[in-house]
Motif scaffolding. Structure first.
Motif, PDB file in Angstrom:
ATOM      1  N   PRO A 171       7.159  16.247  -0.081  1.00 21.06           N
ATOM      2  CA  PRO A 171       6.393  17.061  -1.037  1.00 21.06           C
ATOM      3  C   PRO A 171       7.075  17.180  -2.394  1.00 21.06           C
ATOM      4  O   PRO A 171       6.461  17.648  -3.348  1.00 21.06           O
ATOM      5  N   ALA A 172       8.331  16.746  -2.491  1.00 24.45           N
ATOM      6  CA  ALA A 172       9.071  16.863  -3.752  1.00 24.45           C
ATOM      7  C   ALA A 172       8.394  16.096  -4.878  1.00 24.45           C
ATOM      8  O   ALA A 172       8.379  16.553  -6.026  1.00 24.45           O
ATOM      9  N   LEU A 173       7.812  14.929  -4.576  1.00 24.99           N
ATOM     10  CA  LEU A 173       7.147  14.147  -5.622  1.00 24.99           C
ATOM     11  C   LEU A 173       5.903  14.862  -6.133  1.00 24.99           C
ATOM     12  O   LEU A 173       5.652  14.908  -7.345  1.00 24.99           O
ATOM     13  N   GLU A 174       5.136  15.440  -5.234  1.00 24.55           N
ATOM     14  CA  GLU A 174       3.942  16.174  -5.648  1.00 24.55           C
ATOM     15  C   GLU A 174       4.328  17.423  -6.437  1.00 24.55           C
ATOM     16  O   GLU A 174       3.672  17.772  -7.435  1.00 24.55           O
ATOM     17  N   GLN A 175       5.381  18.098  -6.029  1.00 28.95           N
ATOM     18  CA  GLN A 175       5.844  19.281  -6.753  1.00 28.95           C
ATOM     19  C   GLN A 175       6.324  18.907  -8.156  1.00 28.95           C
ATOM     20  O   GLN A 175       6.043  19.612  -9.133  1.00 28.95           O
ATOM     21  N   ALA A 176       7.047  17.793  -8.259  1.00 28.75           N
ATOM     22  CA  ALA A 176       7.517  17.335  -9.573  1.00 28.75           C
ATOM     23  C   ALA A 176       6.329  16.985 -10.465  1.00 28.75           C
ATOM     24  O   ALA A 176       6.321  17.302 -11.667  1.00 28.75           O
ATOM     25  N   ALA A 177       5.322  16.350  -9.883  1.00 32.78           N
ATOM     26  CA  ALA A 177       4.127  16.008 -10.653  1.00 32.78           C
ATOM     27  C   ALA A 177       3.419  17.266 -11.149  1.00 32.78           C
ATOM     28  O   ALA A 177       2.849  17.281 -12.249  1.00 32.78           O
ATOM     29  N   SER A 178       3.474  18.342 -10.363  1.00 33.99           N
ATOM     30  CA  SER A 178       2.870  19.600 -10.787  1.00 33.99           C
ATOM     31  C   SER A 178       3.615  20.185 -11.994  1.00 33.99           C
ATOM     32  O   SER A 178       2.991  20.681 -12.938  1.00 33.99           O
ATOM     33  N   TYR A 179       4.946  20.129 -11.960  1.00 37.57           N
ATOM     34  CA  TYR A 179       5.744  20.546 -13.120  1.00 37.57           C
ATOM     35  C   TYR A 179       5.358  19.725 -14.352  1.00 37.57           C
ATOM     36  O   TYR A 179       5.216  20.262 -15.456  1.00 37.57           O
ATOM     37  N   MET A 180       5.211  18.422 -14.154  1.00 35.69           N
ATOM     38  CA  MET A 180       4.860  17.536 -15.260  1.00 35.69           C
ATOM     39  C   MET A 180       3.502  17.904 -15.841  1.00 35.69           C
ATOM     40  O   MET A 180       3.337  17.983 -17.071  1.00 35.69           O
ATOM     41  N   GLN A 181       2.542  18.162 -14.972  1.00 32.74           N
ATOM     42  CA  GLN A 181       1.201  18.491 -15.447  1.00 32.74           C
ATOM     43  C   GLN A 181       1.207  19.801 -16.228  1.00 32.74           C
ATOM     44  O   GLN A 181       0.486  19.950 -17.237  1.00 32.74           O
TER      45      GLN A 181
END
Length: 350
Positions: A306-316
């Motif tokens: 889930p770390a990649l999805e969480q990082a993508a959320s920060y990016m968004q």
């Protein structure tokens, strides 16, 4: 090339910036893209002339090494786009674009030393060819050259460039020293990224607007946009490092893992206390990978983490803030391209 860089037989350098990559978001305004392509080509010529002004051939080989291997030239593009909100034909805008890229190139020399990176833009890094001490000095030469060039841009532009350089060094030092005792690692990550990436893109849009004599509210709006865009771009790089093969990016996949770099996905994976995340957490806590098997296994585990999805959320979140900063700007083609750049970063794969 031998270790001292006495030859430059690497790869044939491109004649122009990577406009194919830039075209993914510039294409929303074809007429402005044509103009920007021409101005980027002019910037490219001046940049290459600039990095080849060292006093000896072997020093020139060092200082021009990364410039002639190409790149997206995002920061010069930011300068040119932001100048559209003032008088884009004013003298000095191309020089400002060169200054922005010189500071960025200097940061790459320093970053590759910090990360012990062996490649950059698909060719050997400067530290791999000349050694770390020489590579650091090559980066210092580029920084000094940027300051010299900026001296003719006016007091505000000089101050803008110097502040960005100071923040860049601060970010590099923070990265080198690591978090302070009790400091949240994610908070530390963003402080590093603000200095190393946010500051440079923010400088690029601000210096372009200043040189074009844009109204001060526009300068401040662009500065805020650049800060947020830079952070989003850094997070995007972190994600791509783990998900895209090296033959696409020009860097080894998982390079950050090999260098024990605390990228945002790595920090988030370490904080994952679930049973599913235990194996990846253990691998990441063991320090730099010493063999290919552990490295490959970590890359596999990240694909389901889930770390990649969480990082993508920060990016968004950063991209949303960047778009919000643009709302006070007039509805020019340049503004539509700046919006499109946010969308490009959100879905880029190289």
């Amino acid at each position: 090339m031998n270790a001292r860089g006495d030859s430059q037989t690497l790869q044939k350098p491109p004649d122009r910036p990577d406009t194919e990559t830039l075209g993914r978001f510039l294409s929303v305004e074809p007429a402005l893209k044509t103009s920007l392509d021409a101005r980027l080509a002019q910037t490219e010529m001046r940049l290459r002339d600039c990095v080849r002004t060292a006093p000896a051939p072997r020093i020139t080989a060092l200082t021009s090494h990364l410039a002639v291997t190409g790149g997206k030239r995002l920061r010069p593009l930011m300068v040119l786009l932001s100048s559209e909100f003032g008088e884009p034909g004013r003298e000095g805008i191309t020089r400002a674009a060169v200054v922005a890229e010189l500071v960025h190139l200097a940061s790459l020399y320093h970053d590759d030393v910090l990360d012990h990176a062996t490649t950059r833009h698909g060719v050997p890094s400067a530290n791999a060819l000349w050694g770390e001490k020489t590579a650091v000095r090559g980066g210092n030469w580029l920084l000094a050259r940027s300051v010299r060039l900026s001296a003719d841009l006016g007091e505000q532009a000089v101050g803008c460039a110097l502040r960005a350089t100071s923040r860049l060094v601060d970010g590099q030092l923070r990265e080198l020293l690591g978090p302070s005792p009790g400091e949240d690692p994610v908070d530390h990550y963003f402080k590093v990224a603000e200095g190393k990436t946010g500051a440079l893109i923010s400088m690029s849009v601000a210096i372009g607007a200043l040189q074009a004599a844009a109204p001060q509210p526009y300068v401040e709006a662009l500065r805020a946009y650049g800060e947020q865009l830079g952070l989003a771009f850094q997070i995007s790089d972190d994600i791509l490092d783990l998900t895209v093969p090296g033959d696409t990016t020009g860097k080894q996949q998982g390079k950050d893992l090999l260098g024990a770099v605390d990228s945002l996905p790595v920090l988030l994976a370490r904080a994952d206390t679930s049973a599913d995340g235990a194996e990846l957490r253990t691998l990441l806590s063991s320090g730099p990978f010493t063999g290919p098997a552990a490295h490959l296994r970590a890359l596999e585990l990240f694909q389901d983490s889930p770390a990649l999805e969480q990082a993508a959320s920060y990016m968004q979140g950063r991209l949303t803030a960047a778009k919000k900063a643009l709302t006070c700007l007039p509805s020019l083609p340049a503004r539509r391209i700046l919006y499109a750049l946010c969308d490009y970063i959100a879905c880029r794969n190289f």
